[in-house]
Design a protein around this motif. Structure first.
Motif, PDB file in Angstrom:
ATOM      1  N   THR A  22       0.838  -1.211   0.000  1.00 52.32           N
ATOM      2  CA  THR A  22       0.000   0.000   0.000  1.00 52.32           C
ATOM      3  C   THR A  22       0.866   1.251   0.000  1.00 52.32           C
ATOM      4  OG1 THR A  22      -1.739  -1.173   1.185  1.00 52.32           O
ATOM      5  CG2 THR A  22      -1.809   1.235   1.223  1.00 52.32           C
ATOM      6  N   ASN A  23       1.924   1.281   0.814  1.00 51.34           N
ATOM      7  CA  ASN A  23       2.793   2.449   0.888  1.00 51.34           C
ATOM      8  C   ASN A  23       3.502   2.710  -0.436  1.00 51.34           C
ATOM      9  OD1 ASN A  23       2.162   2.967   3.557  1.00 51.34           O
ATOM     10  ND2 ASN A  23       3.882   1.768   4.368  1.00 51.34           N
ATOM     11  N   GLU A  24       3.974   1.644  -1.084  1.00 50.84           N
ATOM     12  CA  GLU A  24       4.645   1.807  -2.367  1.00 50.84           C
ATOM     13  C   GLU A  24       3.689   2.356  -3.418  1.00 50.84           C
ATOM     14  OE1 GLU A  24       8.092  -1.669  -2.196  1.00 50.84           O
ATOM     15  OE2 GLU A  24       6.090  -2.159  -2.945  1.00 50.84           O
ATOM     16  N   THR A  25       2.466   1.844  -3.397  1.00 52.71           N
ATOM     17  CA  THR A  25       1.469   2.316  -4.361  1.00 52.71           C
ATOM     18  C   THR A  25       1.174   3.785  -4.159  1.00 52.71           C
ATOM     19  OG1 THR A  25       0.471   0.121  -4.471  1.00 52.71           O
ATOM     20  CG2 THR A  25      -0.864   1.972  -5.231  1.00 52.71           C
ATOM     21  N   LEU A  26       1.016   4.205  -2.907  1.00 48.03           N
ATOM     22  CA  LEU A  26       0.731   5.612  -2.608  1.00 48.03           C
ATOM     23  C   LEU A  26       1.901   6.508  -3.010  1.00 48.03           C
ATOM     24  CD1 LEU A  26      -1.025   5.283   0.873  1.00 48.03           C
ATOM     25  CD2 LEU A  26      -2.088   5.693  -1.359  1.00 48.03           C
ATOM     26  N   GLN A  27       3.104   6.024  -2.841  1.00 49.05           N
ATOM     27  CA  GLN A  27       4.275   6.810  -3.242  1.00 49.05           C
ATOM     28  C   GLN A  27       4.320   7.002  -4.755  1.00 49.05           C
ATOM     29  OE1 GLN A  27       7.704   4.833  -1.634  1.00 49.05           O
ATOM     30  NE2 GLN A  27       7.264   5.417   0.489  1.00 49.05           N
ATOM     31  N   ILE A  28       3.992   5.935  -5.487  1.00 47.00           N
ATOM     32  CA  ILE A  28       3.978   6.035  -6.951  1.00 47.00           C
ATOM     33  C   ILE A  28       2.903   7.001  -7.400  1.00 47.00           C
ATOM     34  CG2 ILE A  28       3.561   4.758  -9.088  1.00 47.00           C
ATOM     35  CD1 ILE A  28       4.828   2.323  -7.737  1.00 47.00           C
ATOM     36  N   ILE A  29       1.729   6.910  -6.771  1.00 46.58           N
ATOM     37  CA  ILE A  29       0.640   7.832  -7.134  1.00 46.58           C
ATOM     38  C   ILE A  29       1.044   9.272  -6.844  1.00 46.58           C
ATOM     39  CG2 ILE A  29      -1.713   8.535  -6.529  1.00 46.58           C
ATOM     40  CD1 ILE A  29      -2.364   5.579  -6.107  1.00 46.58           C
ATOM     41  N   GLU A  30       1.765   9.479  -5.745  1.00 48.91           N
ATOM     42  CA  GLU A  30       2.220  10.835  -5.399  1.00 48.91           C
ATOM     43  C   GLU A  30       3.187  11.363  -6.461  1.00 48.91           C
ATOM     44  OE1 GLU A  30       4.486  13.207  -1.750  1.00 48.91           O
ATOM     45  OE2 GLU A  30       4.005  11.075  -1.574  1.00 48.91           O
ATOM     46  N   LYS A  31       4.092  10.506  -6.955  1.00 50.38           N
ATOM     47  CA  LYS A  31       5.013  10.922  -8.006  1.00 50.38           C
ATOM     48  C   LYS A  31       4.267  11.221  -9.299  1.00 50.38           C
ATOM     49  CE  LYS A  31       9.030   8.452  -6.178  1.00 50.38           C
ATOM     50  NZ  LYS A  31      10.025   7.383  -6.427  1.00 50.38           N
ATOM     51  N   LEU A  32       3.242  10.397  -9.584  1.00 46.90           N
ATOM     52  CA  LEU A  32       2.428  10.653 -10.774  1.00 46.90           C
ATOM     53  C   LEU A  32       1.722  12.003 -10.673  1.00 46.90           C
ATOM     54  CD1 LEU A  32       0.872   7.101 -11.333  1.00 46.90           C
ATOM     55  CD2 LEU A  32       2.516   8.250 -12.811  1.00 46.90           C
ATOM     56  N   ALA A  33       1.269  12.335  -9.473  1.00 54.16           N
ATOM     57  CA  ALA A  33       0.591  13.621  -9.268  1.00 54.16           C
ATOM     58  C   ALA A  33       1.560  14.776  -9.497  1.00 54.16           C
ATOM     59  CB  ALA A  33       0.008  13.684  -7.856  1.00 54.16           C
ATOM     60  N   GLN A  34       2.806  14.599  -9.077  1.00 53.82           N
ATOM     61  CA  GLN A  34       3.801  15.635  -9.298  1.00 53.82           C
ATOM     62  C   GLN A  34       4.068  15.821 -10.786  1.00 53.82           C
ATOM     63  OE1 GLN A  34       7.205  14.390  -7.038  1.00 53.82           O
ATOM     64  NE2 GLN A  34       6.294  14.892  -5.040  1.00 53.82           N
ATOM     65  N   LEU A  35       4.121  14.723 -11.528  1.00 56.38           N
ATOM     66  CA  LEU A  35       4.311  14.815 -12.968  1.00 56.38           C
ATOM     67  C   LEU A  35       3.128  15.489 -13.640  1.00 56.38           C
ATOM     68  CD1 LEU A  35       5.846  11.288 -13.655  1.00 56.38           C
ATOM     69  CD2 LEU A  35       7.018  13.483 -13.746  1.00 56.38           C
ATOM     70  N   ARG A  36       1.920  15.180 -13.130  1.00 56.39           N
ATOM     71  CA  ARG A  36       0.740  15.840 -13.686  1.00 56.39           C
ATOM     72  C   ARG A  36       0.777  17.338 -13.407  1.00 56.39           C
ATOM     73  NH1 ARG A  36      -4.464  14.962 -10.313  1.00 56.39           N
ATOM     74  NH2 ARG A  36      -3.080  16.250  -9.021  1.00 56.39           N
ATOM     75  N   GLU A  91      -5.154   1.970 -12.464  1.00 58.51           N
ATOM     76  CA  GLU A  91      -4.456   0.695 -12.670  1.00 58.51           C
ATOM     77  C   GLU A  91      -3.717   0.267 -11.421  1.00 58.51           C
ATOM     78  OE1 GLU A  91      -0.812  -1.032 -15.436  1.00 58.51           O
ATOM     79  OE2 GLU A  91      -1.838   0.829 -16.016  1.00 58.51           O
ATOM     80  N   LEU A  92      -3.085   1.222 -10.747  1.00 59.00           N
ATOM     81  CA  LEU A  92      -2.346   0.899  -9.521  1.00 59.00           C
ATOM     82  C   LEU A  92      -3.281   0.504  -8.393  1.00 59.00           C
ATOM     83  CD1 LEU A  92       0.321   3.763  -9.649  1.00 59.00           C
ATOM     84  CD2 LEU A  92       0.782   1.314  -9.826  1.00 59.00           C
TER      85      LEU A  92
END
Length: 280
Positions: free
Chosen positions: A245-259, A275-276
């Motif tokens: 769960t923590n890894e998924t949330l971290q990836i989503i946070e990075k995706l948000a930064q890219l957005r 997808e995540l």
């Protein structure tokens, strides 16, 4: 290369031939002796043992300290060059009123009754006029009713000039400028240009760093979210990597930064996010 008169060329060529040296070596020594007022020289010539010093009637030092023949050659050469300088015009005369000339002020001012120099500033005082040279720029001021006794730089400031008169210490910038440019204004223009260049360079560096960070984050996200190769047709259906769960949330946070930095569109962000979340 230092310019020579026709007489200077002939003398250098003749001395070089007699001493078995190149013309450049003799010219180097000629300039060194001239800079030393004809009585001393500091030089660095490979043909004469590298770095060395010469003093007329005194000690001669060369790189090879025990090479007495070389010392004798240097001493004889420098003495001859000193005599040449005292009796010949070997360097072209710099026209009066030209930067670099001993008479650097405008010719129509005549002869000053006082002149001097301090650091990178030269000044000359004339009846009702003051000429100041700073970094090759000459400015002429009206001295009004001041009887100027001397010009100096304020401590810690290379462009703030003051002079002493019967009215006390006065700033040169307060005098009417007849020709040229205020030294302080010229320095301010240079400083402003330098500051602008620094700011532009810092902005470029910051933009480059941001771009590199975005690219690195994008690479991490893509590496973590690339689906199984389409060529691996025999692979199991569930080939997506599993994250905590923590890894998924971290990836989503990075995706948000890219957005937020416009590296991903809202549609791409929502698609990858969904997808995540499905893999949890």
């Amino acid at each position: 290369m230092q310019q020579l008169t026709d007489v200077g060329h002939n003398l250098v060529n003749g001395i070089a031939s007699r001493y078995g040296l190149s013309q450049n070596a003799v010219l180097h020594m000629l300039i060194a002796v001239n800079n030393g007022g004809g009585s001393m020289a500091q030089f660095n010539s490979p043909e004469l043992g590298g770095s060395g010093q010469w003093m007329r009637g005194g000690m001669t030092m060369v790189g090879d300290m025990f090479n007495y023949g070389l010392k004798s050659t240097v001493d004889n050469l420098c003495n001859e060059l000193s005599n040449v300088l005292s009796s010949n015009q070997v360097f072209p005369t710099i026209p009066a009123g030209t930067p670099g000339s001993n008479q650097w002020w405008p010719g129509d001012l005549g002869s000053p009754f006082s002149s001097g120099a301090q650091n990178n500033i030269r000044y000359a005082i004339f009846p009702n006029r003051l000429a100041v040279e700073l970094n090759g720029l000459v400015s002429v001021y009206d001295t009004l009713d001041h009887n100027i006794g001397g010009v100096s730089q304020q401590q810690g400031n290379n462009t703030s000039l003051t002079f002493s008169s019967q009215w006390g210490t006065i700033n040169v910038d307060t005098l009417p400028l007849i020709s040229g440019i205020q030294p302080s204004a010229a320095q301010q223009d240079v400083a402003a240009h330098f500051t602008q260049q620094q700011a532009a360079h810092s902005t470029q560096q910051a933009a480059h760093s941001t771009q590199q960070a975005a690219q690195s984050t994008q690479q991490v996200v893509e590496q973590n979210s690339i689906p199984a190769s389409a060529n691996n047709v025999d692979a199991p259906v569930n080939t997506h990597p599993q994250y905590s769960t923590n890894e998924t949330l971290q990836i989503i946070e990075k995706l948000a930064q890219l957005r937020d930095s416009n590296a991903l569109s809202d549609e791409e962000f929502n698609s990858k996010k969904s997808e995540l979340l499905k893999r949890l």
